[in-house]
Design a protein around this motif. Structure first.
Motif, PDB file in Angstrom:
ATOM      1  N   VAL A   1       0.844  -1.204   0.000  1.00  0.00           N
ATOM      2  CA  VAL A   1       0.000   0.000   0.000  1.00  0.00           C
ATOM      3  C   VAL A   1       0.874   1.247   0.000  1.00  0.00           C
ATOM      4  O   VAL A   1       1.917   1.286   0.643  1.00  0.00           O
ATOM      5  CB  VAL A   1      -0.931   0.004   1.239  1.00  0.00           C
ATOM      6  N   GLY A   2       0.441   2.263  -0.720  1.00  0.00           N
ATOM      7  CA  GLY A   2       1.148   3.539  -0.711  1.00  0.00           C
ATOM      8  C   GLY A   2       1.766   3.870  -2.052  1.00  0.00           C
ATOM      9  O   GLY A   2       1.514   3.206  -3.062  1.00  0.00           O
ATOM     10  N   ASP A   3       2.562   4.914  -2.066  1.00  0.00           N
ATOM     11  CA  ASP A   3       3.156   5.412  -3.307  1.00  0.00           C
ATOM     12  C   ASP A   3       3.962   4.356  -4.055  1.00  0.00           C
ATOM     13  O   ASP A   3       3.952   4.319  -5.282  1.00  0.00           O
ATOM     14  CB  ASP A   3       4.041   6.625  -3.023  1.00  0.00           C
ATOM     15  N   ASP A   4       4.659   3.518  -3.325  1.00  0.00           N
ATOM     16  CA  ASP A   4       5.485   2.490  -3.964  1.00  0.00           C
ATOM     17  C   ASP A   4       4.775   1.145  -4.069  1.00  0.00           C
ATOM     18  O   ASP A   4       5.352   0.175  -4.566  1.00  0.00           O
ATOM     19  CB  ASP A   4       6.795   2.300  -3.187  1.00  0.00           C
ATOM     20  N   GLY A   5       3.534   1.064  -3.596  1.00  0.00           N
ATOM     21  CA  GLY A   5       2.813  -0.201  -3.570  1.00  0.00           C
ATOM     22  C   GLY A   5       1.835  -0.361  -4.714  1.00  0.00           C
ATOM     23  O   GLY A   5       1.702   0.500  -5.585  1.00  0.00           O
ATOM     24  N   LYS A   6       1.157  -1.468  -4.693  1.00  0.00           N
ATOM     25  CA  LYS A   6       0.189  -1.799  -5.731  1.00  0.00           C
ATOM     26  C   LYS A   6      -1.165  -1.157  -5.480  1.00  0.00           C
ATOM     27  O   LYS A   6      -1.981  -1.052  -6.397  1.00  0.00           O
ATOM     28  CB  LYS A   6       0.007  -3.315  -5.799  1.00  0.00           C
ATOM     29  N   PHE A   7      -1.436  -0.755  -4.237  1.00  0.00           N
ATOM     30  CA  PHE A   7      -2.744  -0.228  -3.852  1.00  0.00           C
ATOM     31  C   PHE A   7      -2.609   1.161  -3.248  1.00  0.00           C
ATOM     32  O   PHE A   7      -1.622   1.468  -2.588  1.00  0.00           O
ATOM     33  CB  PHE A   7      -3.419  -1.165  -2.845  1.00  0.00           C
ATOM     34  N   VAL A   8      -3.622   1.978  -3.454  1.00  0.00           N
ATOM     35  CA  VAL A   8      -3.631   3.353  -2.946  1.00  0.00           C
ATOM     36  C   VAL A   8      -3.780   3.368  -1.433  1.00  0.00           C
ATOM     37  O   VAL A   8      -3.148   4.167  -0.742  1.00  0.00           O
ATOM     38  CB  VAL A   8      -4.781   4.151  -3.602  1.00  0.00           C
ATOM     39  N   ASN A   9      -4.632   2.463  -0.915  1.00  0.00           N
ATOM     40  CA  ASN A   9      -4.879   2.429   0.521  1.00  0.00           C
ATOM     41  C   ASN A   9      -5.244   1.008   0.951  1.00  0.00           C
ATOM     42  O   ASN A   9      -5.406   0.119   0.113  1.00  0.00           O
ATOM     43  CB  ASN A   9      -5.967   3.435   0.918  1.00  0.00           C
ATOM     44  N   ARG A  10      -5.372   0.814   2.250  1.00  0.00           N
ATOM     45  CA  ARG A  10      -5.702  -0.517   2.774  1.00  0.00           C
ATOM     46  C   ARG A  10      -7.045  -1.017   2.264  1.00  0.00           C
ATOM     47  O   ARG A  10      -7.200  -2.196   1.959  1.00  0.00           O
ATOM     48  CB  ARG A  10      -5.726  -0.488   4.298  1.00  0.00           C
ATOM     49  N   SER A  11      -8.017  -0.117   2.183  1.00  0.00           N
ATOM     50  CA  SER A  11      -9.352  -0.531   1.726  1.00  0.00           C
ATOM     51  C   SER A  11      -9.287  -1.126   0.330  1.00  0.00           C
ATOM     52  O   SER A  11      -9.912  -2.155   0.052  1.00  0.00           O
ATOM     53  CB  SER A  11     -10.319   0.650   1.754  1.00  0.00           C
ATOM     54  N   ASP A  12      -8.557  -0.481  -0.578  1.00  0.00           N
ATOM     55  CA  ASP A  12      -8.412  -1.013  -1.935  1.00  0.00           C
ATOM     56  C   ASP A  12      -7.750  -2.386  -1.914  1.00  0.00           C
ATOM     57  O   ASP A  12      -8.165  -3.290  -2.644  1.00  0.00           O
ATOM     58  CB  ASP A  12      -7.578  -0.064  -2.798  1.00  0.00           C
ATOM     59  N   ALA A  13      -6.744  -2.539  -1.079  1.00  0.00           N
ATOM     60  CA  ALA A  13      -6.044  -3.819  -0.986  1.00  0.00           C
ATOM     61  C   ALA A  13      -6.950  -4.914  -0.458  1.00  0.00           C
ATOM     62  O   ALA A  13      -6.979  -6.029  -0.990  1.00  0.00           O
ATOM     63  CB  ALA A  13      -4.809  -3.675  -0.098  1.00  0.00           C
ATOM     64  N   VAL A  14      -7.721  -4.607   0.570  1.00  0.00           N
ATOM     65  CA  VAL A  14      -8.624  -5.605   1.159  1.00  0.00           C
ATOM     66  C   VAL A  14      -9.725  -5.966   0.171  1.00  0.00           C
ATOM     67  O   VAL A  14     -10.050  -7.141  -0.015  1.00  0.00           O
ATOM     68  CB  VAL A  14      -9.195  -5.110   2.500  1.00  0.00           C
ATOM     69  N   ARG A  15     -10.317  -4.960  -0.502  1.00  0.00           N
ATOM     70  CA  ARG A  15     -11.362  -5.241  -1.495  1.00  0.00           C
ATOM     71  C   ARG A  15     -10.828  -6.156  -2.597  1.00  0.00           C
ATOM     72  O   ARG A  15     -11.498  -7.121  -2.988  1.00  0.00           O
ATOM     73  CB  ARG A  15     -11.889  -3.947  -2.110  1.00  0.00           C
TER      74      ARG A  15
END
Length: 62
Positions: free
Chosen positions: A20-34
């Protein structure tokens, strides 16, 4: 969109945060969990379909 609350082990949260974050695959935790929930449900539907446990192929069991 409804909100839910879940408890997860710190180690799992730490692993999640690595994506999660600028260097991650997802913008935020919610996007990652979804995305994770969606992928898991797709996999379970595929397994159910292979075992003829889906009534109409839309995730409903017979």
């Amino acid at each position: 969109m409804p909100k839910i609350s879940v408890e997860i082990p710190q180690e799992l949260l730490d692993d999640l945060d690595e994506h999660v974050g600028d260097d991650g695959k997802f913008v935020n935790r919610s996007d990652a969990v979804r995305a994770s929930v969606r992928k898991t449900l797709d996999i379970l539907d595929e397994i159910d379909d292979r075992h003829d446990r889906l009534e109409d192929g839309a995730g409903r069991q017979s």
